[in-house]
Motif scaffolding. Structure first.
Motif, PDB file in Angstrom:
ATOM      1  N   LEU A  15      -4.947  -0.335   4.077  1.00 56.14           N
ATOM      2  CA  LEU A  15      -3.309  -0.954   4.199  1.00 56.14           C
ATOM      3  C   LEU A  15      -3.582  -2.191   4.552  1.00 56.14           C
ATOM      4  CD1 LEU A  15      -1.732   2.135   5.831  1.00 56.14           C
ATOM      5  CD2 LEU A  15      -1.065   1.065   4.357  1.00 56.14           C
ATOM      6  N   VAL A  37      -8.170  10.560  -1.046  1.00 58.92           N
ATOM      7  CA  VAL A  37      -7.055   9.409  -1.108  1.00 58.92           C
ATOM      8  C   VAL A  37      -6.822   8.783   0.006  1.00 58.92           C
ATOM      9  CG1 VAL A  37      -4.543   9.215  -2.684  1.00 58.92           C
ATOM     10  CG2 VAL A  37      -6.173  10.606  -3.467  1.00 58.92           C
ATOM     11  N   GLN A  38      -6.254   9.719   0.831  1.00 55.24           N
ATOM     12  CA  GLN A  38      -5.397   8.978   1.979  1.00 55.24           C
ATOM     13  C   GLN A  38      -6.108   8.317   2.653  1.00 55.24           C
ATOM     14  OE1 GLN A  38      -3.776  11.968   4.624  1.00 55.24           O
ATOM     15  NE2 GLN A  38      -1.253  11.477   3.589  1.00 55.24           N
ATOM     16  N   ALA A  39      -7.606   8.357   2.579  1.00 58.71           N
ATOM     17  CA  ALA A  39      -9.136   7.732   2.859  1.00 58.71           C
ATOM     18  C   ALA A  39      -8.454   6.267   2.725  1.00 58.71           C
ATOM     19  CB  ALA A  39      -9.714   8.760   3.589  1.00 58.71           C
ATOM     20  N   PHE A  66      -6.314   5.054   0.997  1.00 59.31           N
ATOM     21  CA  PHE A  66      -5.393   3.947   1.326  1.00 59.31           C
ATOM     22  C   PHE A  66      -5.163   3.805   2.509  1.00 59.31           C
ATOM     23  CE2 PHE A  66      -3.673   5.752  -2.641  1.00 59.31           C
ATOM     24  CZ  PHE A  66      -2.403   4.415  -3.000  1.00 59.31           C
ATOM     25  N   VAL A  67      -5.765   4.373   3.647  1.00 56.98           N
ATOM     26  CA  VAL A  67      -5.428   3.809   5.610  1.00 56.98           C
ATOM     27  C   VAL A  67      -6.580   2.519   5.052  1.00 56.98           C
ATOM     28  CG1 VAL A  67      -6.881   4.327   7.470  1.00 56.98           C
ATOM     29  CG2 VAL A  67      -4.697   6.306   6.501  1.00 56.98           C
ATOM     30  N   ASP A  68      -7.850   2.965   4.693  1.00 57.04           N
ATOM     31  CA  ASP A  68      -8.382   1.756   4.040  1.00 57.04           C
ATOM     32  C   ASP A  68      -8.165   0.232   3.423  1.00 57.04           C
ATOM     33  OD1 ASP A  68     -11.411   1.027   5.028  1.00 57.04           O
ATOM     34  OD2 ASP A  68     -11.978   1.350   3.736  1.00 57.04           O
ATOM     35  N   GLY A 108      -1.225   7.806  -6.197  1.00 53.37           N
ATOM     36  CA  GLY A 108      -1.094   9.087  -4.980  1.00 53.37           C
ATOM     37  C   GLY A 108      -1.724  10.358  -6.319  1.00 53.37           C
ATOM     38  N   TYR A 151       0.381   4.102  -2.848  1.00 54.45           N
ATOM     39  CA  TYR A 151       0.437   5.063  -2.582  1.00 54.45           C
ATOM     40  C   TYR A 151       1.786   5.926  -3.007  1.00 54.45           C
ATOM     41  CZ  TYR A 151      -0.136   9.155   0.704  1.00 54.45           C
ATOM     42  OH  TYR A 151      -0.691  11.024   0.839  1.00 54.45           O
ATOM     43  N   ALA A 157       1.437  -1.131   0.009  1.00 54.51           N
ATOM     44  CA  ALA A 157       0.289  -0.147  -0.062  1.00 54.51           C
ATOM     45  C   ALA A 157       1.132   1.050   0.341  1.00 54.51           C
ATOM     46  CB  ALA A 157      -0.700  -0.002   1.172  1.00 54.51           C
ATOM     47  N   GLN A 158       1.924   1.644   0.818  1.00 51.97           N
ATOM     48  CA  GLN A 158       2.907   2.531   0.923  1.00 51.97           C
ATOM     49  C   GLN A 158       3.481   3.125  -0.351  1.00 51.97           C
ATOM     50  OE1 GLN A 158       3.417   4.533   3.125  1.00 51.97           O
ATOM     51  NE2 GLN A 158       2.652   3.841   5.150  1.00 51.97           N
TER      52      GLN A 158
END
Lengths: 166, 259
Positions: free
Chosen positions: A44, A36-38, A40-42, A15, A11, A7-8
């Motif tokens: 991870l 977009v952050q949300a 990826f957080v979801d 991203g 991102y 994921a990182q």
């Protein structure tokens, strides 16, 4: 491009493309980055090799549509859009570039499938064939959905014009 | 902006093209189109000229165990209500904790300016950090989820926000006794503060920004004070809780105001 394994990595690689995509819909970059952050957080903790850029595009679309349906967000986004660069509108709906205010009003009248189709076609500029593949439905379904979208756009514009004339 | 000569190259394909993710035949087709189409060439240039650097994605260590559907959200209204719940994910890096704790302390200090606060209410000094017997140095953070976005270091609420409390204490200090944590919320409606207990008592686990189980909502049009009280061996006796808690060394508190 190097393969993306987590994921990182995704991102970092995808991203910016996803932020631009969200920004086209939300019309401001800060909210686009948040979306977009949300996403990826979801993702991870449930990342898998099936996650690619088209998948992330769909996830971002869904997040953005949720933002637009939320009435609190809506007012803020509409207020902010004045400073954003307008949509380029390479694909138009009856010669109409779908701006944020129109998309917001359409989200009250159209279901999820129609709104996803609208975003693919009129925001992300996909062909009907590409939209069908992207959403995993038939080309015929996309054609029908676009007819409904056009009808709704005409109805909204007619209402707006009637209001302006009165 | 000029018009595309035929069907435009979608933004997704342009992005994939810019990332060199397209197969050779598709790449050739895109380049042929771009050579003839100013509109799509301009779109690709917009992609290539955008020097966006993504902000760091938080390093996540902990997933809050809130079910996506069917979980109970505790409201401080008289009647509890069911609400949509989401999985929460929070950054728990030490730097985040330190920054948030510092911000809370600064905020508390800036609000303690005189003997009387707004609307004639007594001004209170709240301690977001405290040396708690059995737990050592304890720091409280609150985390707010709004429309799917989780933020710490916030001090305002709206109806519909969901809140969690995060505690930081050294992991080794909590081993000598069973420590219980209770969340107490006071709505500042007058000189007498009436406590509400939105969550069940839970055993304290020390660490960096450890989330207490459960989430709650804040309601009303007045300031809320969110406290976590630590008690040894048995859960808090809730019948004895009053505003004296705000100055107790066994509690850490922070204030949240309506927007």
């Amino acid at each position: 491009m190097e393969p993306v394994h987590d994921a990182q990595g995704a991102y970092r690689a995808f991203g910016p493309a996803l932020v631009r995509k969200a920004e086209r819909l939300l019309r401001n970059r800060d909210d686009a980055v948040d979306v977009v952050q949300a996403v990826f957080v979801d993702l991870l903790h449930r990342w898998n090799s099936e996650v690619d850029l088209p998948y992330l595009y769909k996830a971002v679309t869904n997040r953005c549509l949720n933002q637009l349906r939320d009435r609190g967000n809506r007012a803020r986004l509409l207020e902010r859009q004045g400073t954003a660069v307008g949509p380029q509108g390479r694909v138009r709906c009856d010669e109409q570039v779908l701006g944020l205010d129109l998309i917001v009003r359409l989200s009250d009248r159209l279901d999820e499938g129609h709104m996803q189709t609208l975003v693919c076609r009129f925001v992300d500029d996909m062909t009907q064939e590409e939209t069908a593949t992207h959403l995993g439905v038939s080309r015929k379904t996309i054609g029908k959905r676009l007819d409904v979208i056009r009808d709704e756009v005409r109805a909204l514009l007619a209402t707006a014009n009637a209001g302006g004339a009165a | 902006m000029s018009t595309c000569i035929s069907e435009p190259i979608s933004w997704l394909r342009l992005e994939q093209h810019a990332l060199a993710m397209t197969a050779a035949d598709e790449r050739a087709a895109i380049e042929t189109h771009l050579a003839a189409c100013e509109a799509c060439r301009s779109a690709l240039q917009a992609v290539q000229n955008d020097a966006l650097v993504m902000p760091e994605l938080p390093a996540l260590e902990r997933t809050f165990g809130i079910p996506r559907n069917g979980g109970q959200v505790i409201s401080l209204d008289a009647a509890r209500k069911k609400a949509r719940t989401r999985r929460w994910l929070l950054p728990t890096t030490i730097s985040t904790v330190i920054a948030a704790a510092a911000a809370v302390m600064l905020w508390v200090r800036s609000n303690h300016t005189g003997p009387r606060g707004e609307a004639g209410q007594p001004t209170r000094t709240l301690h977001a950090t405290s040396h708690v017997k059995g737990a050592g140095e304890l720091a409280l953070q609150v985390a707010r989820e709004r429309n799917g976005n989780v933020q710490t270091n916030v001090a305002t609420f709206r109806v519909g926000d969901r809140w969690k409390t995060l505690l930081t204490c050294a992991p080794s200090t909590a081993l000598s006794a069973t420590l219980w944590a209770d969340v107490v919320v006071f709505e500042v409606a007058g000189p007498d503060l009436v406590p509400a207990f939105p969550l069940a008592s839970s055993q304290l686990e020390c660490g960096n920004a450890v989330a207490l189980p459960g989430a709650f909502e804040l309601t009303g049009s007045r300031e809320n004070i969110v406290c976590v009280v630590i008690s040894a061996d048995t859960p808090l006796n809730r019948t004895t809780v009053g505003s004296a808690l705000l100055t107790s060394s066994d509690a850490v508190c922070t204030s949240v105001k309506p927007e």
